[in-house]
Each structure stands twice: as C-alpha cells, then as structure tokens.
Scaffold this motif. Structure first.
Motif, PDB file in Angstrom:
ATOM      1  N   ARG A  24      38.030  37.480  37.357  1.00 15.48           N
ATOM      2  CA  ARG A  24      38.366  37.932  36.004  1.00 15.48           C
ATOM      3  C   ARG A  24      37.105  37.795  35.161  1.00 15.48           C
ATOM      4  O   ARG A  24      36.501  36.722  35.090  1.00 15.48           O
ATOM      5  N   TYR A  25      36.709  38.889  34.539  1.00 17.18           N
ATOM      6  CA  TYR A  25      35.526  38.915  33.683  1.00 17.18           C
ATOM      7  C   TYR A  25      35.973  39.036  32.234  1.00 17.18           C
ATOM      8  O   TYR A  25      36.842  39.850  31.915  1.00 17.18           O
ATOM      9  N   SER A  26      35.347  38.228  31.373  1.00 16.62           N
ATOM     10  CA  SER A  26      35.688  38.272  29.953  1.00 16.62           C
ATOM     11  C   SER A  26      34.429  38.052  29.126  1.00 16.62           C
ATOM     12  O   SER A  26      33.412  37.558  29.617  1.00 16.62           O
TER      13      SER A  26
ATOM     14  N   ASP B 282      39.519  39.508  27.781  1.00 14.58           N
ATOM     15  CA  ASP B 282      39.473  39.950  29.179  1.00 14.58           C
ATOM     16  C   ASP B 282      38.986  41.392  29.238  1.00 14.58           C
ATOM     17  O   ASP B 282      39.416  42.234  28.445  1.00 14.58           O
ATOM     18  N   LEU B 283      38.089  41.669  30.196  1.00 20.47           N
ATOM     19  CA  LEU B 283      37.517  43.000  30.357  1.00 20.47           C
ATOM     20  C   LEU B 283      37.896  43.655  31.671  1.00 20.47           C
ATOM     21  O   LEU B 283      38.099  44.864  31.730  1.00 20.47           O
ATOM     22  N   LEU B 284      37.934  42.848  32.724  1.00 19.67           N
ATOM     23  CA  LEU B 284      38.005  43.416  34.059  1.00 19.67           C
ATOM     24  C   LEU B 284      38.629  42.424  35.021  1.00 19.67           C
ATOM     25  O   LEU B 284      38.343  41.229  34.954  1.00 19.67           O
ATOM     26  N   LEU B 285      39.476  42.930  35.901  1.00 21.75           N
ATOM     27  CA  LEU B 285      39.954  42.178  37.059  1.00 21.75           C
ATOM     28  C   LEU B 285      39.489  42.919  38.300  1.00 21.75           C
ATOM     29  O   LEU B 285      39.542  44.150  38.350  1.00 21.75           O
ATOM     30  N   ALA B 286      39.027  42.186  39.269  1.00 26.35           N
ATOM     31  CA  ALA B 286      38.627  42.761  40.550  1.00 26.35           C
ATOM     32  C   ALA B 286      39.206  41.873  41.641  1.00 26.35           C
ATOM     33  O   ALA B 286      39.181  40.651  41.512  1.00 26.35           O
ATOM     34  N   TRP B 287      39.755  42.479  42.702  1.00 25.58           N
ATOM     35  CA  TRP B 287      40.385  41.662  43.734  1.00 25.58           C
ATOM     36  C   TRP B 287      40.311  42.354  45.086  1.00 25.58           C
ATOM     37  O   TRP B 287      40.017  43.531  45.189  1.00 25.58           O
TER      38      TRP B 287
ATOM     39  N   SER C 194      40.259  47.273  41.366  1.00 25.39           N
ATOM     40  CA  SER C 194      39.823  46.765  40.067  1.00 25.39           C
ATOM     41  C   SER C 194      40.662  47.408  38.970  1.00 25.39           C
ATOM     42  O   SER C 194      41.267  48.460  39.170  1.00 25.39           O
ATOM     43  N   ALA C 195      40.700  46.743  37.819  1.00 21.96           N
ATOM     44  CA  ALA C 195      41.397  47.262  36.650  1.00 21.96           C
ATOM     45  C   ALA C 195      40.622  46.850  35.403  1.00 21.96           C
ATOM     46  O   ALA C 195      40.096  45.748  35.320  1.00 21.96           O
ATOM     47  N   VAL C 196      40.569  47.761  34.442  1.00 18.61           N
ATOM     48  CA  VAL C 196      39.844  47.559  33.191  1.00 18.61           C
ATOM     49  C   VAL C 196      40.857  47.326  32.078  1.00 18.61           C
ATOM     50  O   VAL C 196      41.891  47.996  32.014  1.00 18.61           O
ATOM     51  N   ARG C 197      40.548  46.387  31.194  1.00 16.51           N
ATOM     52  CA  ARG C 197      41.435  46.120  30.060  1.00 16.51           C
ATOM     53  C   ARG C 197      40.866  46.756  28.802  1.00 16.51           C
ATOM     54  O   ARG C 197      39.691  46.578  28.472  1.00 16.51           O
ATOM     55  N   ASP C 198      41.706  47.485  28.112  1.00 16.58           N
ATOM     56  CA  ASP C 198      41.338  48.161  26.879  1.00 16.58           C
ATOM     57  C   ASP C 198      41.251  47.143  25.738  1.00 16.58           C
ATOM     58  O   ASP C 198      41.951  46.134  25.765  1.00 16.58           O
TER      59      ASP C 198
END
Length: 124
Positions: A46-48, A53-58, A69-73
């Motif tokens: 999890r990147y913030s 929170d900006l991004l999850l990658a797994w 991966s998923a990007v948070r608006d």
C-alpha cells in the motif's frame, strides 16, 4: 480479482520516502504485507502520501512484479483493479533529469492521472 483485505495479511515492513521504480520519492510511504497459506506466499503493498492512500499492488512473493494493482482517486474511491503494475510517472521540480523529485502520478484504468505532489499544483 477484488482488492486484498489487508487485515488478513501480516505487516512485513514500512518504508518512508520510499523509492518507486528505483527513484526515491520524498513523502511516499510504502507498507508491505505478507500472507502465507498453501504453496505460495501472497504479498501486498500500500502506497500513500500525506496520509492519503494512492495505490494498492498485490500478487505473489515469488514474482518480481505485482500481479494486480488499483489506484485510489483523491475523492476516496478505488478504481477497478487491473492486471499488472500501474503506469507511474515520477514528478520533478523542473525538466532536468536530475531535478528534485516532488511526487508521482499514477494513471487510472480510464487514462486519468492521480497525482501526489509536494510541489505547487501544476497542470499535467
């Protein structure tokens, strides 16, 4: 593949001023998680930045790159997950390749850019 439920993972390590694609990004926080079970260990990151929170990658710990991966608006909703790693652009204070890094921009599946930047706002 739905977003990972990080409460089912074990925290592994946290890095402040984390590097993305080998480039340190001031203010970027990266939290890494692991989950064992079965033949492979699952991993998530999890990147913030600035508490957002900006991004999850797994994916799997034995793979070099993220499986999903998923990007948070900035509004707080997660864009649909995509296969593979997201497209990320390192933001700098100027055009020179050695200009100070100020943040990053992540492209959503719809092609929009979500930015996290410590420099004054500027158009992309």
């Amino acid at each position: 593949m739905p977003l990972p439920d990080l409460s089912t993972y074990t925290p592994h390590r946290t890095i402040t001023n984390a590097a993305f694609e080998g480039v340190p990004v001031p203010g970027l926080r990266a939290e890494f998680f692991h989950r064992t079970g079965g033949e492979r260990a699952a991993s998530a990151a999890r990147y913030s930045m600035g508490g957002r929170d900006l991004l999850l990658a797994w994916g799997w710990s034995d793979e070099q790159h993220c499986r999903f991966s998923a990007v948070r608006d900035p509004e707080g909703f997660w864009h649909p997950e995509t296969e593979g790693c997201p497209v990320v652009e390192i933001l700098r204070d100027g055009e020179a390749p050695d200009a100070p890094v100020t943040g990053l921009a992540i492209r959503t599946p719809a092609g929009q850019w979500v930015t996290a930047d410590r420099a004054p706002a500027r158009s992309r």
